[in-house]
Design an enzyme around this catalytic site. Structure first.
Site, PDB file in Angstrom:
ATOM      1  CD  GLU A   1      40.802 -11.611   1.141  1.00 45.04           C
ATOM      2  OE1 GLU A   1      40.796 -11.215  -0.041  1.00 45.04           O
ATOM      3  OE2 GLU A   1      40.235 -12.657   1.502  1.00 45.04           O
TER       4      GLU A   1
ATOM      5  CG  ASP B   1      37.005 -13.725  -1.525  1.00 47.62           C
ATOM      6  OD1 ASP B   1      37.745 -12.963  -0.870  1.00 47.62           O
ATOM      7  OD2 ASP B   1      37.305 -14.919  -1.740  1.00 47.62           O
TER       8      ASP B   1
ATOM      9  CG  ASP C   1      40.224 -19.949  -2.224  1.00 51.51           C
ATOM     10  OD1 ASP C   1      40.309 -19.268  -1.184  1.00 51.51           O
ATOM     11  OD2 ASP C   1      40.025 -21.180  -2.214  1.00 51.51           O
TER      12      ASP C   1
ATOM     13  CG  HIS D   1      34.994 -20.601  -0.648  1.00 49.07           C
ATOM     14  ND1 HIS D   1      36.246 -21.026  -1.049  1.00 49.07           N
ATOM     15  CD2 HIS D   1      35.196 -19.746   0.374  1.00 49.07           C
ATOM     16  CE1 HIS D   1      37.158 -20.461  -0.270  1.00 49.07           C
ATOM     17  NE2 HIS D   1      36.555 -19.683   0.593  1.00 49.07           N
TER      18      HIS D   1
ATOM     19  CG  ASP E   1      41.003 -15.066  -2.058  1.00 45.03           C
ATOM     20  OD1 ASP E   1      40.679 -14.337  -1.095  1.00 45.03           O
ATOM     21  OD2 ASP E   1      40.599 -16.230  -2.170  1.00 45.03           O
ATOM     22  N   GLY E   2      43.323 -13.375  -0.601  1.00 41.03           N
ATOM     23  CA  GLY E   2      44.322 -13.575   0.430  1.00 41.03           C
ATOM     24  C   GLY E   2      43.924 -14.739   1.312  1.00 41.03           C
TER      25      GLY E   2
END
Length: 154
Positions: free
Chosen positions: A58, A80, A144, A134, A19-20
């Site tokens: 990301e 994601d 995240d 999320h 994740d970023g």
């Protein structure tokens, strides 16, 4: 752990989550990965970039995860970011043929990271899967949190 992730580990796959994050976009950003080997070893890393964009973070997370996994490891990589999944599976081959120009003849953004990711994927067995952000998926929530921590670090 998701049912799919449990099956992947049982099948001898390395599982990676990436994740970023970016505050302000552009602004300070962070990237993160979580890697679990079939043997059960879990590694997490995150980092900070003072001025960046969410997309670059990301992509950086994916590159860092690929750098941290063995070239021989069959890998299932969760992200994601649908753009990364589509970029790797659909767009990258055409971009390479067209000199990293999109169908509208404009240059592909973040070419440096796409080329680095392509180099890291060369000759490897990596499958990309999109997960919705999320939604309580443990691996995605963990990266995240780490990417946000990286964005806030100085």
């Amino acid at each position: 752990m998701t049912e799919h992730q449990t099956t992947a580990l049982a099948d001898g796959l390395t599982v990676a989550w990436t994740d970023g994050s970016c505050i302000g976009n552009p602004g300070p950003g962070g990237w993160a990965y979580l890697i679990q080997t079939p043997e059960g070893t879990v590694t997490t890393r995150y980092g900070h970039v003072p001025d960046t964009t969410n997309v670059r973070q990301e992509m950086t997370a994916v590159c860092k995860a690929l750098e941290a996994t063995s070239d021989a490891a069959e890998t299932l990589l969760y992200t994601d970011c649908m753009m990364i999944v589509q970029g790797v599976t659909d767009w990258l081959p055409g971009w390479k043929i067209n000199g990293f120009k999109k169908s509208n003849k404009k240059p592909v953004a973040n070419r440096d990271l796409w080329e680095h990711m392509d180099d890291l994927l060369e000759g490897r067995d990596v499958r990309f899967e999109h997960v919705k952000a999320h939604t309580g998926i443990a691996g995605n929530e963990a990266v995240d949190t780490l990417a946000l921590k990286g964005a806030h670090d100085e």
